[in-house]
Design an enzyme around this catalytic site. Structure first.
Site, short mmCIF file in Angstrom:
data_model
loop_
_atom_site.label_atom_id
_atom_site.label_comp_id
_atom_site.label_asym_id
_atom_site.label_seq_id
_atom_site.Cartn_x
_atom_site.Cartn_y
_atom_site.Cartn_z
CD GLU A 57 -4.90 7.46 -5.62
OE1 GLU A 57 -5.56 7.40 -4.68
OE2 GLU A 57 -3.88 8.29 -6.66
CG ASP A 81 -2.46 13.73 -1.82
OD1 ASP A 81 -1.39 13.53 -1.61
OD2 ASP A 81 -3.34 13.88 -1.99
CD GLU A 83 -0.53 7.32 -3.39
OE1 GLU A 83 -1.36 7.03 -4.01
OE2 GLU A 83 -0.08 8.66 -3.22
CD GLU A 128 0.93 7.69 -6.81
OE1 GLU A 128 -0.03 7.62 -8.08
OE2 GLU A 128 0.60 8.64 -5.85
#
Length: 508
Positions: free
Chosen positions: A468, A413, A462, A173
Site C-alpha cells: 500500500e 485498524d 498487517e 511497518e
C-alpha cells in the site's frame, strides 16, 4: 590446625560454587540442537548447534515489590517429556503441522518454573507461575548474547522520536536493514521477528508466540555489544484520543509495571527458529506449533479469500456512466468485478461510515443494506473497515450490528501499540467476532503470535511495510519483498496487498 586439615578445609571452600551450580540439558529429537541450562545465583541458558554456541542469556521476571523469579533459584523438580503429534491447521499454509519436540520443565521453590522446548528447527522457552493471587509483573529480563558480531535483518519501529516511551506508539511497518548487531541504532526499538545471520547459510529468527495478557516484546542493542535486550511497553495509565485525524488512542502516562495478570499461568514463548538454509526458514511452523490450541469447534462458516479494495484505487473508476466515489453504483461495480474474477469479498474501507468514530451508521446517501444484498446475489461478501477505538468502547453492540446487517468480517485498524491492554483487545475481538461468525483482518497491527490458531476466523495481520506504501513512497523494492518470507512472514500470515492494478501514474 594441621596442614592436612587446612588443605582439606580450603579445598572444600573452593568447591562450594561448583557444588551450588547445577546444569541441565535437553536436546532436539535429531540431537542437532541442545539447550544447556545453568542454575546458580541466577538462571542462564545457552543454545548449542553442532557443538557450537548460537547464543546465551540470563532470564528472570521481576514482580512488583521486588521479588525476582530466577534470582537465587532453588530447583525442586526437573521433568522431561517427548512429543510427536500432528496438529490440524485449517486456513494455514499446510493442512497439518507436525509437532515433534523434547521438553524440559524446571520447577523452582516459590511456585514458578521455566519450560524449555527443543525442536529440530529451533528452541523456545517460557516462564510459568502457580500462585493463588493475581501478580503484577514489573519487568522480564532477557539479554540474548551472541558469540560474534553477526549481520542481522532488522526492522526498526517507524517512529524516530527520541524516547522509547514515544516509540511504543508505532505502526510496526519498516523495511529491513542488513546491519551487524553492534552497529544497530541503539536509540530505536527493533520489532519482531528479527533475523540473525550466523554464517554458512545458518540463521536464527527471534520472535514470540502465545502472547496473552502480556505486552509484546521489542528488542534493543547496546552500541559495541553483540547482544539484544528485551524491552516491553509499561501498562497504560492515562490515555487520550489523538494522532492521525484523531483516529488513535495515545498513552499520556504509564504505570511502573508491564502487566497485571493471573497468578497461575504460562507466559509467552520466546522463540528462536534455527535454519541451515533459507528454505527451512520460510517453511518453519514454530509460531503455529507454540500457539494455544483452537478454542472453537465449528469452523465450517469461515471462508478465506481475496478481496477487492476500494482505498487502493481511491474509489476511482473509468469508463462508467456514473460518478465514482463512496456510493452505491461504485460498490456494485466492485462487486461485479469481484464476481467476474472469482474474488470472494469486497472491502469497504475508511469513509463508508458516518464518521470514523461512528461506525454503526453508513455515510449519508449510502444504502449499505442494498450493497450487502447485491453482494449476496453475486456470491460476494462485504468486509467493513472499522477503527479500533469505538470497538474497544462498544464492541458487542457494534459487532451485533454488523452481524445483523449481514457483513462477513471486519478490517480493524490503527491499533499501533502492543502493550498488555492492546494484546488483550486482539484476543477479545477475535473471540467476539467468532461468536458472530465474522472474519478478522488486523490492520495497523503488530506481527502474528499464533492467535490465528486459537481463533481461526483471524485470517491475516498487517505488521509489515506493505505494498500500500507504493501509493506514497518509492522504497517498496524487490529486495524488500524478497526479504519478507524469511523475516516477517516467519511469524504468520501477512496483510501485504500481494497484487494490484494501477489506474494512475506516479505523478498523479
Amino acid at each position: 590446625m594441621s596442614k592436612n586439615i587446612l588443605f582439606a578445609f580450603l579445598f572444600l571452600m573452593g568447591a562450594i560454587p561448583s557444588i551450588a551450580q547445577k546444569n541441565y540439558q535437553v536436546q532436539s529429537p535429531n540431537r542437532d540442537i541442545k539447550v544447556e541450562v545453568t542454575v546458580a545465583d541466577k538462571v542462564t541458558f545457552a543454545i548449542v548447534q553442532d557443538h557450537s554456541e548460537v547464543m546465551n542469556s540470563a532470564v528472570s521476571m521481576t514482580l512488583q515489590g521486588g521479588e525476582v523469579l530466577g534470582a537465587n533459584p532453588k530447583v525442586l523438580k526437573v521433568t522431561k517429556t517427548s512429543v510427536d503429534k500432528e496438529i490440524p491447521s485449517p486456513f494455514y499454509k499446510k493442512d497439518v503441522v507436525k509437532d515433534i519436540y523434547n521438553e524440559m520443565q524446571i520447577s523452582f521453590r516459590g511456585n514458578y518454573g521455566l519450560v524449555f522446548r527443543v525442536y529440530n528447527d529451533g528452541v523456545a522457552y517460557r516462564f510459568t507461575t502457580k500462585r493463588k493471587e493475581p501478580i503484577v509483573i514489573a519487568d522480564e529480563e532477557a539479554v540474548y548474547n551472541f558469540p560474534s558480531d553477526y549481520k542481522t535483518f532488522t526492522a526498526y519501529v517507524n517512529s524516530t522520536k527520541p524516547t522509547f516511551e514515544e516509540q511504543f506508539f508505532n505502526s510496526f511497518e519498516q523495511p529491513y536493514v542488513n546491519e551487524t548487531i553492534s552497529s544497530l541504532n541503539d536509540k530505536r526499538l527493533k520489532i519482531l521477528p528479527l533475523l540473525v545471520d550466523l554464517g554458512d547459510g545458518r540463521k536464527v529468527c527471534i520472535t514470540e508466540a502465545d502472547l496473552e495478557d502480556f505486552p509484546g516484546m521489542f528488542l534493543n542493542n547496546e552500541t559495541g555489544k553483540t547482544s539484544l535486550k528485551a524491552v516491553h511497553a509499561p501498562y497504560p495509565k492515562v490515555k487520550e484520543q489523538g494522532g492521525h485525524n484523531q483516529l488513535q488512542m495515545l498513552v499520556k502516562e504509564r504505570e511502573n509495571y508491564i502487566a497485571k495478570t493471573s497468578g497461575t499461568r504460562s507466559f509467552p514463548w520466546r522463540a528462536f527458529i534455527i535454519s541451515r538454509n533459507d528454505k527451512e526458514l520460510a517453511d518453519c511452523d514454530m509460531v503455529y506449533r507454540l500457539a494455544s490450541p483452537s478454542r472453537v469447534n465449528d469452523i465450517s462458516w469461515i471462508k478465506p479469500g481475496k478481496v477487492a479494495w476500494d482505498w487502493w484505487n481511491d474509489w476511482n473508476l473509468y469508463g462508467v456512466d456514473f460518478r465514482a466515489g463512496i456510493n452505491n453504483p461504485t460498490y456494485k461495480y466492485y462487486i461485479d468485478f469481484a464476481a467476474h474474477y472469482g474474488l470472494e469479498y469486497i472491502l469497504m474501507d475508511e469513509g463508508w461510515s458516518a464518521g470514523t468514530l461512528d461506525i454503526t451508521h453508513p455515510k449519508e446517501g449510502l444504502d449499505l443494506a442494498e450493497i450487502i444484498e447485491y453482494g449476496k446475489s453475486k456470491g460476494v461478501g462485504v468486509v467493513l473497515w472499522a477503527l479500533w477505538t469505538p470497538l474497544w468502547d462498544d464492541m458487542k453492540h457494534i459487532l451485533d450490528t454488523y452481524r445483523d446487517w449481514g457483513v462477513k468480517g471486519v478490517k480493524v485498524d490503527f491499533m499501533q501499540m502492543n502493550d498488555r491492554n492492546m494484546v488483550n483487545f486482539y484476543e477479545r475481538l477475535a473471540s467476539e467476532c467468532f461468536k458472530r461468525q465474522l472474519i478478522v483482518d488486523f490492520h495497523g497491527s503488530f506481527k502474528p503470535n499464533g492467535l490465528h490458531r486459537k481463533y481461526p476466523n483471524v485470517l491475516s495481520y498487517e505488521g509489515v511495510y506493505g505494498m500500500e506504501h507504493d501509493k506514497c513512497s518509492n522504497d517498496i523494492s524487490p529486495k524488500h519483498d524478497l526479504r519478507l518470507p524469511f523475516t516477517r512472514m516467519v511469524a504468520g500470515p501477512m496483510d501485504y496487498t500481494p497484487g494490484a492494478t494501477i489506474n494512475a501514474t506516479r505523478d498523479d
